[in-house]
Design an enzyme around this catalytic site. Structure first.
Site, mmCIF file in Angstrom:
data_model
loop_
_atom_site.group_PDB
_atom_site.id
_atom_site.type_symbol
_atom_site.label_atom_id
_atom_site.label_comp_id
_atom_site.label_asym_id
_atom_site.label_seq_id
_atom_site.Cartn_x
_atom_site.Cartn_y
_atom_site.Cartn_z
ATOM 1 N N TYR A 82 1.688 -0.973 -4.047
ATOM 2 C CA TYR A 82 0.998 -1.312 -2.800
ATOM 3 C C TYR A 82 2.017 -1.480 -1.680
ATOM 4 C CZ TYR A 82 -1.984 -4.127 0.350
ATOM 5 O OH TYR A 82 -2.682 -4.610 1.416
ATOM 6 N N LYS A 123 2.423 0.546 1.878
ATOM 7 C CA LYS A 123 2.351 -0.146 3.165
ATOM 8 C C LYS A 123 3.669 0.001 3.934
ATOM 9 C CE LYS A 123 -1.843 -2.008 3.297
ATOM 10 N NZ LYS A 123 -2.836 -1.545 4.282
#
Lengths: 440, 245
Positions: free
Chosen positions: B151, B155
């Site tokens: 993740y 990002k």
């Protein structure tokens, strides 16, 4: 999203349990299966005092994220919202457009689903009945995936079972209910001082005709001639004025108070001051609905004043009788026990019947009393009071109860047998296991 | 009336932003994956705030659908002043480590999908010489950690992309705001304990709209994350590799 095992307590804070928390966010989502093949139960704001909102070691479907308002007809005064919306949310939406809740309990921090499941009542019970009377329809999601649209016409037996059905019939996903028209957010209220129980009943009888909202605060420590002295509050919605919505809480209790903060002496002093501060027999004022309906909502976490051990609330209704023997006896026993009750709330309930088969309110007089948790001593007093209530043909409010025995429940709520067939096989609560099986 | 497109319109942060924009009288268009959920959110905004709300449901992983969806939104709004990217997913790190297919899917959603939308929006705003793009990245992108680096990496890619985009669009007067929330109480974090660091979506939404108003570049929300992440970024890698973060 995976559920997580977390500690959960209800409003009374004396029952620390652990449950798998599974948030639900959308009324259109399917139900997920409970963890480990155990049971599940909807959990909203956790404002029930005892264990009817708890499901120890099982799953709790946390509904507060499922709080969308789906439709509002400002002409007809009908609103439809998801079950996790709180009465606070609803008021913010309806008050500016000239509507109010048809029935409200003493806090606005409860969900609409919880209001239906507990079939809550308020200060206008004598004229409006319970919340369930104003419910037009709702959707019930069962664990087998069925969605039942329930109203007095459609699936009427499920409508009756779910109103007051303490969350056991499945997940209520959305609710549509009727509102009360108001011309102002203000309440024209009167406070009437009464010296004893006789005076209370006299004032209640006089007031129910002319006042939409009535309730009384009783000093549970006064005895002898002053037994049942208190203040009677009665009010009507002001005909015109501003439609201002309430604000957020202004104060908070940041931590548990020491256990000694509330003792017989401090409560005696508080009660004496509270009763004594009013000089005239009748005081008139115009107040906003917030302090009138929700005096304790202004203080966040007010339940912390009872300290780490928490507190109980004891609420029952007994049929009205001219001599009010049961009430007298209960006040007498509480005063003698020396187990101070900070807030004693008394109200006469009317004879408007609820559509809910398990609904608590009955015609008569209801008393709600707070007790700090002093362990066995407190529980023994409750057992004593139970016997008086049962002998008078009374009932107990599941939303407040944390300790009544299975025998007591079965005697006071004989409908439980007929209700059982509506329980969803995947749903249960600590309350239900306790009062039907004696286990938790 | 401000015309705002919200991508990922059913996310908790998106709903909170939409509610605050609706109260200030903006016209909204919500793009999302689920039609029924978009309808619920739109009904709520209309009922509570009397807002003007349009909705469109598309599969976000089908990048070819992005262009037509934006065209439809702009047509419905009659123009576009602001676009807010809120969509994302937080897959299980361990599952992603075992199966790269899952990691790839995370990247498609959080990084590539966002870039696809952003490139379309940039090309629309550029000739218009006005407009504002807001995209939700994450503090997780500031440094890779073993607990959620899939993740975090997606990002991080998004954050770097937004830096470049901000730089590119500055001469045209198009504003780009990168939002880096910490823990926010949303469905994405429902499995985490609610600690002191957990912020409400309403708080985050308020911060976002304030930062947008004063033309901020990178917003940490709540504010203390700027300092937490500064410290985390300053830890030398030789030490960081030993930590259990």
């Amino acid at each position: 999203m995976k559920p997580s095992l977390q500690p959960v307590a209800s409003w009374g804070r004396h029952l620390p349990t652990r449950s798998w928390l599974q948030p639900v966010y959308w009324s259109c989502d399917p139900l997920t299966a409970p963890v480990d093949g155990q049971t599940m139960l909807a959990y909203g704001m956790g404002r029930s005092y005892g264990d009817c909102c708890l499901n120890e070691d099982g799953t709790l479907l946390v509904t507060t994220g499922m709080n969308h308002v789906l439709a509002f007809d400002a002409e007809a005064g009908v609103i439809r919202c998801e079950a996790g919306a709180t009465l606070d949310d609803i008021l913010k939406c309806i008050v500016p457009r000239g509507w109010f809740l048809p029935v409200t309990p003493g806090t606005k921090y409860v969900t609409v689903g919880g209001a239906v499941a507990n079939d809550v009542h308020g200060k206008n019970h004598h004229g409006a009945g319970t919340f369930g009377r104003h419910v037009r329809r709702f959707e019930l999601l069962r664990s087998d995936g069925r969605r039942l649209l329930c109203s007095p016409q459609e699936n009427p037996e499920w409508f009756a079972g779910t109103i007051g059905g303490i969350g056991l019939t499945g997940l209520i996903t959305w609710v549509e209910f009727s509102l009360r028209k108001i011309g102002s957010a203000m309440i024209e209220m009167e406070t009437v001082k009464f010296k004893n129980l006789d005076e209370f009943f006299q004032i209640a009888a006089e007031s129910d005709q002319d006042f939409e909202h009535t309730v009384a605060w009783v000093d549970c420590l006064a005895s002898g001639d002053a037994l049942g002295r208190g203040l009677f509050m009665r009010g009507n919605h002001a005909a015109s004025g501003r439609l201002t919505v309430h604000g957020p809480p202004k104060l908070g209790v940041p931590f548990d108070c020491p256990a000694l903060a509330l003792n017989t002496l401090s409560i005696k002093i508080f009660n004496a001051l509270y009763h004594g501060r009013i000089r005239q027999r009748i005081t008139r004022s115009v107040v906003h609905y917030e302090p009138f309906f929700y005096p304790l909502d202004g203080i966040n976490h007010w339940n912390r004043i009872y300290g780490r051990r928490g507190f109980f609330q004891y609420q029952f209704v007994v049929p009205y009788s001219a001599e009010a023997g049961a009430c007298r006896e209960i006040f007498g026993r509480i005063a003698r026990s020396g187990q101070a009750s900070f807030l004693g709330v008394v109200k006469t309930l009317g004879n408007l019947e609820s559509p809910g088969m398990m609904s608590f309110p009955r015609p008569g007089v209801t008393l709600a009393l707070d007790f700090p948790n002093r362990g066995a001593r407190t529980l023994e007093l409750f057992d004593e009071l139970d016997r008086v209530v049962l002998a008078a043909g009374g009932r107990f409010y599941p939303a407040k109860d944390a300790r009544m025995s299975p025998e007591c429940y079965r005697k006071s709520c004989p409908e439980w047998q007929a209700f059982r067939k509506f329980i969803d096989p995947a749903f249960s609560s600590r309350f239900w296991r306790r009062v039907t099986q004696g286990s938790q | 009336m401000k015309k705002v497109l919200i991508i990922g319109g059913t996310s908790a942060i998106a709903q909170a932003v939409a509610a605050q924009l609706a109260q200030s009288g903006a016209a909204l268009y919500l793009l999302g994956r689920s039609g029924p959920k978009l309808e619920v959110v739109a009904a709520d905004l209309k009922t509570r705030f009397g807002a003007q709300v349009g909705i469109g449901a598309i599969p976000f992983d089908d990048f070819a659908a992005h262009g037509p969806a934006i065209e439809q939104a702009v047509a419905a709004l009659g123009g576009l002043d602001m676009a807010i990217l809120c969509h994302g997913s937080l897959g299980d790190q361990k599952d992603c480590e075992r199966d790269f297919k899952l990691a790839e899917a995370e990247f498609r959603t959080n990084c590539l999908g966002a870039m696809s939308f952003l490139s379309l929006l940039a090309n629309r705003f550029e000739p218009q010489r006005a407009g504002q793009i807001i995209a939700i990245s994450s503090v997780a992108g500031d440094r890779g950690r073993q607990s959620n680096y899939i993740y975090g990496a997606a990002k991080a890619g998004l954050s770097a992309y937004l830096q470049g985009l901000r730089n590119r669009l500055y001469p045209q007067g198009v504003k780009v705001l990168t939002v880096k929330p910490g823990f926010v109480d949303t469905p994405m974090t429902a499995h985490l304990k609610k600690g002191l660091l957990m912020a409400s979506p309403q708080r985050v939404a308020r911060d976002i709209l304030r930062a947008a108003e004063r033309d901020g570049c990178v917003l940490y929300t709540p504010w203390f994350w700027r300092w937490i992440m500064l410290i985390i970024r300053l830890i030398p890698e030789k030490i960081f590799r030993r930590l259990k973060l």
